[in-house]
Design an enzyme around this catalytic site. Structure first.
Site, PDB file in Angstrom:
ATOM      1  NE  ARG A 177     -49.374   1.851  30.118  1.00 40.78           N
ATOM      2  CZ  ARG A 177     -48.341   1.157  29.699  1.00 40.78           C
ATOM      3  NH1 ARG A 177     -48.247   0.796  28.443  1.00 40.78           N
ATOM      4  NH2 ARG A 177     -47.380   0.798  30.534  1.00 40.78           N
ATOM      5  CB  CYS A 210     -65.938   0.929  32.592  1.00 33.93           C
ATOM      6  SG  CYS A 210     -67.313  -0.205  32.922  1.00 33.93           S
ATOM      7  CD  GLU A 250     -48.157  -5.403  30.229  1.00 26.43           C
ATOM      8  OE1 GLU A 250     -48.303  -4.378  30.912  1.00 26.43           O
ATOM      9  OE2 GLU A 250     -47.071  -5.984  30.119  1.00 26.43           O
ATOM     10  CB  CYS A 288     -68.761  -2.944  37.170  1.00 28.62           C
ATOM     11  SG  CYS A 288     -67.779  -2.608  35.697  1.00 28.62           S
ATOM     12  CD  GLU A 312     -44.661  -5.088  26.155  1.00 25.78           C
ATOM     13  OE1 GLU A 312     -44.089  -4.654  27.175  1.00 25.78           O
ATOM     14  OE2 GLU A 312     -45.818  -4.775  25.848  1.00 25.78           O
ATOM     15  CD1 TRP A 326     -41.208  -0.146  33.452  1.00 33.20           C
ATOM     16  CD2 TRP A 326     -41.285  -1.451  35.263  1.00 33.20           C
ATOM     17  NE1 TRP A 326     -41.156  -1.461  33.014  1.00 33.20           N
ATOM     18  CE2 TRP A 326     -41.209  -2.275  34.113  1.00 33.20           C
ATOM     19  CE3 TRP A 326     -41.345  -2.055  36.515  1.00 33.20           C
ATOM     20  CZ2 TRP A 326     -41.178  -3.670  34.176  1.00 33.20           C
ATOM     21  CZ3 TRP A 326     -41.317  -3.450  36.583  1.00 33.20           C
ATOM     22  CH2 TRP A 326     -41.239  -4.230  35.418  1.00 33.20           C
ATOM     23  CD  GLU A 374     -43.807   3.040  28.521  1.00 34.65           C
ATOM     24  OE1 GLU A 374     -44.147   3.065  27.319  1.00 34.65           O
ATOM     25  OE2 GLU A 374     -44.073   2.105  29.297  1.00 34.65           O
ATOM     26  CG  HIS A 416     -38.853   1.273  28.685  1.00 33.64           C
ATOM     27  ND1 HIS A 416     -38.321   0.310  27.854  1.00 33.64           N
ATOM     28  CD2 HIS A 416     -39.520   0.609  29.651  1.00 33.64           C
ATOM     29  CE1 HIS A 416     -38.659  -0.880  28.325  1.00 33.64           C
ATOM     30  NE2 HIS A 416     -39.385  -0.732  29.415  1.00 33.64           N
TER      31      HIS A 416
HETATM   32  C1  GAL Z   1     -45.292  -3.244  29.543  1.00 34.98           C
HETATM   33  C2  GAL Z   1     -46.286  -2.549  28.614  1.00 34.98           C
HETATM   34  C3  GAL Z   1     -45.573  -1.712  27.570  1.00 34.98           C
HETATM   35  C4  GAL Z   1     -44.513  -0.866  28.214  1.00 34.98           C
HETATM   36  C5  GAL Z   1     -43.571  -1.752  28.982  1.00 34.98           C
HETATM   37  C6  GAL Z   1     -42.449  -1.020  29.643  1.00 34.98           C
HETATM   38  O1  GAL Z   1     -45.888  -3.664  30.715  1.00 34.98           O
HETATM   39  O2  GAL Z   1     -47.072  -3.497  27.964  1.00 34.98           O
HETATM   40  O3  GAL Z   1     -46.521  -0.913  26.896  1.00 34.98           O
HETATM   41  O4  GAL Z   1     -45.100   0.077  29.054  1.00 34.98           O
HETATM   42  O5  GAL Z   1     -44.291  -2.417  29.983  1.00 34.98           O
HETATM   43  O6  GAL Z   1     -41.602  -1.899  30.340  1.00 34.98           O
END
Ligand code: GAL
Length: 683
Positions: free
Chosen positions: A114, A118, A153, A163, A311, A319, A359, A362
């Site tokens: 993701r 471009c 982001e 570009c 968020e 991660w 994820e 997560h």
């Molecule tokens: C952010 C992102 C989310 C998700 C999150 C996980 O950077 O915008 O979509 O991936 O991290 O921590």
């Protein structure tokens, strides 16, 4: 000040991905009931849902989304509606390979991941505009939709031929002639002179990386291109209903583009906070907390109003090198800290854990167990209950008298330069070192960039302003002349906006005269080395000496009073080499710090300086170590005090006057007990 959206409440929300569960109506139905239980009042939908919204080219499937938005709204939950450009559908990459990004080594990426489109591609812009038009046509007047969450982001760069061509056009508009560009980039060096615009290529590990002017302009171009991509995204949204604000989510201290520039296209700033909580054995979270709060303050400063915490994890991420969950009770503390520094929302990534892909582990409000009797669910719900009592805090202001000047272009330039210290020049660390004591003692701090007006602040801190524009230097001088107090540091005023070194005395453009000093030489230190600064004339109580790291700049005092010198045992070196100076300038005062001092110096020096300038902290008391405070001012005159204990120990704060706990109504007369990782909001 008003609420950031049409909803006059604090927002409590999460990223919600119903597109992953369209074949599970039972789960979708449970979601709404569980959200209500968790006191969620808004969700961000559609962030990565392009493949569900347009499964085949031109076949827009928006009914499922409408259905979900309607059901949520009927249950009191608002929608933060995302545009899906953060992840492109596979059919699109296959049909239009030009939308796939080309990396700096000139390799076009395959479809996948993701955040990798471009942003120059006319096809991608057109596809984005169209899907946004469809979303706007259908939802811009929906009463549920309170905010556009544009893409996700925004990050990265593309080096494709389109570009490159756009970069050259951007350069032509900036410089007019190749001669002007060659001059600005100093291309006579190593025979890098360009004789045709087509010879110019973006920086690359297999090509040019050493023309600093080129690298700097590339960053500026990437910013401009990201902003124009963003503007292309919001045009149909604004055309359909200009009253719905737009935002996008920032990442802490991301420096790939200038957020300050992008902020000019935003109605609301939002960011995603993911500190590496619980990474220390002693449980002291101070260092994670201050880093996150500093970026909150930066976000709050960009538009001079509160921001949304778009968020944060309710438990753990997946991660970091080690992904520890927030410990029992800790989530409430982080929520209160974000509110303290200007957040008008607490939002999560994510509502429900996905079953598969990257994820799935997560943290989320709802885990795979799909139970509401978990401690994470309980803690999230109780934060929701707290937010329901905080309508008065919505839009509340932060009154800062202290500003730190942070110039991202200078940051780019000083980190790209070869020498005097490669890899860790430490401009951001120096900035945060100035911020830390104020954060600890409860003083409000704004961050300003070079373009912003800093004339209203009592104290202006200017850490390592390596790249200095003449107009900024003039405004710093005027600010001081008119009575301001400024702290300048080593390695400032070295290059101009093209990254060309100033000729003559530095810091340039009048800053040497302002500070009453002149640069002699800079001595960088290895990580394990240090020097010492000895105070010879303390303007207020200071220790006898302080440790210096990284950079020791030697200056000559030319009118300035010497407050500290470099200690040394080299008989050939003068004993009075200034390290810290003070100079009067007009009605104001300029301090100059030559050495990269330890934290203790900044806390001794800056807090005394603020006191001397009559600047007041949030709470007029000495806070125990690990406990911090902040304040916000509501529209009705209420002052909200936030007190946070970042340690696993019991603490007690001496209150200067009685304060009432906003949640329980209990009044604390003169002692406020705080449990481990405890936090309170008091009025
Ligand atoms: C952010 C992102 C989310 C998700 C999150 C996980 O950077 O915008 O979509 O991936 O991290 O921590």
């Amino acid at each position: 000040m008003q609420a950031l959206t049409s909803v006059p409440h604090m927002l409590h929300g999460c990223d919600y991905n119903p597109e992953q569960w369209l074949n599970r109506p039972d789960i979708l139905a449970q979601d709404i009931e569980q959200m209500k239980q968790a006191k969620i009042n808004c969700v961000s939908i559609g962030i990565f849902a392009w493949a569900a919204l347009e499964p085949r080219e031109g076949d827009y499937q928006l009914d499922w989304l409408a259905n979900i938005i309607n059901k949520l709204y009927a249950n009191g939950i608002y929608t933060v509606l995302a545009t899906p450009s953060g992840a492109k559908p596979a059919w699109m990459s296959k049909k239009y390979p030009e939308i796939c990004r080309v990396n700096a080594s000139r390799v076009r990426e395959l479809h996948g991941g993701r955040h990798n489109h471009c942003y120059t591609s006319p096809v991608y812009r057109e596809k984005t505009r169209k899907i946004n038009e469809k979303l706007a046509e259908r939802f811009a007047d929906h009463p549920a939709v309170i905010l556009w969450h544009v893409s996700n982001e925004l990050q990265g760069e593309c080096h494709c031929p389109r570009c490159q061509a756009a970069f050259r056009e951007w350069l032509k508009a900036r410089y007019g002639t190749l001669d002007a560009l060659n001059q600005a980039w100093w291309t006579a060096f190593w025979s890098h002179t360009f004789s045709d615009w087509d010879e110019i290529e973006s920086p690359s590990p297999i090509g040019e990386q050493l023309i600093h002017g080129l690298s700097l302009d590339w960053k500026r171009f990437c910013t401009a291109q990201t902003r124009s991509f963003f503007e292309n995204e919001i045009a149909p949204l604004k055309a359909a209903n200009p009253r719905i604000p737009v935002t996008t989510n920032f990442m802490a201290f991301y420096d790939g583009i200038s957020y300050w520039e992008l902020a000019k296209s935003l109605d609301v700033i939002a960011w995603d906070s993911y500190p590496a909580w619980h990474s220390r054995q002693d449980g002291d979270e101070t260092y994670n907390a201050f880093w996150s709060d500093a970026f909150s303050d930066m976000c709050r400063s960009m538009l001079g109003k509160p921001f949304l915490l778009m968020e944060n994890t309710p438990s753990q991420v997946n991660w970091q090198s080690v992904c520890r969950p927030k410990t029992w009770g800790f989530h409430r503390l982080t929520a209160i800290a974000n509110l303290a520094h200007g957040a008008d929302s607490i939002q999560y990534f994510q509502w429900r854990q996905s079953r598969g892909c990257a994820e799935k582990f997560h943290g989320a409000v709802m885990t795979h167990a799909n139970r509401t009797d978990t401690r994470v669910f309980r803690e999230v719900s109780s934060v929701g209950a707290m937010l329901e009592k905080l309508d008065g805090l919505c839009g509340a202001k932060t009154n800062a008298n202290i500003a730190i000047l942070y110039d991202i272009e200078s940051h780019w330039a000083v980190n790209a330069a070869q020498g005097p210290r490669n890899g860790a020049i430490g401009d951001n660390e120096l900035m945060l070192r100035m911020y830390l004591p104020f954060w600890k003692a409860g003083y409000a701090v704004d961050f300003v960039n070079s373009e912003m007006d800093f004339s209203g602040y009592h104290l202006l801190l200017v850490p390592m302003l390596y790249m200095l524009r003449a107009d900024v230097a003039k405004r710093i001088c005027d600010y001081t002349k008119q009575g301001g107090t400024v702290l300048l540091t080593m390695h400032s005023g070295v290059v101009d906006e093209h990254d060309l070194c100033y000729m003559g005395d530095t810091p340039a453009e009048g800053l040497a005269a302002l500070a009453g000093i002149r640069f002699l030489e800079i001595d960088p230190l290895f990580d394990e080395q240090h020097e010492t600064m000895r105070i010879v004339k303390a303007p207020f109580p200071l220790a006898e000496s302080y440790r210096l790291e990284r950079l020791c700049e030697r200056v000559a005092a030319e009118g300035a009073e010497v407050l500290a010198v470099y200690e040394h045992d080299n008989p050939a070196m003068p004993d009075d080499l200034p390290c810290l100076t003070r100079s009067s300038f007009g009605r104001g005062t300029a301090y100059y710090l030559g050495g990269f001092a330890e934290e203790r110096f900044f806390s001794d020096f800056l807090i005394s300086l603020a006191e001397r300038l009559g600047i007041a902290p949030a709470l007029d008391t000495t806070l125990p170590s690990g406990v911090v405070a902040a304040a916000r001012h509501g529209a009705d005159g209420t002052k909200y005090h936030f007190v946070m204990n970042w340690t696993p120990e019991q603490k007690a704060v001496n209150l200067p006057h009685p304060l009432k706990d906003i949640e329980t109504g209990k009044v604390y007369q003169n002692k406020l007990p705080l449990g481990p990782y405890g936090a309170k909001i008091l009025i």
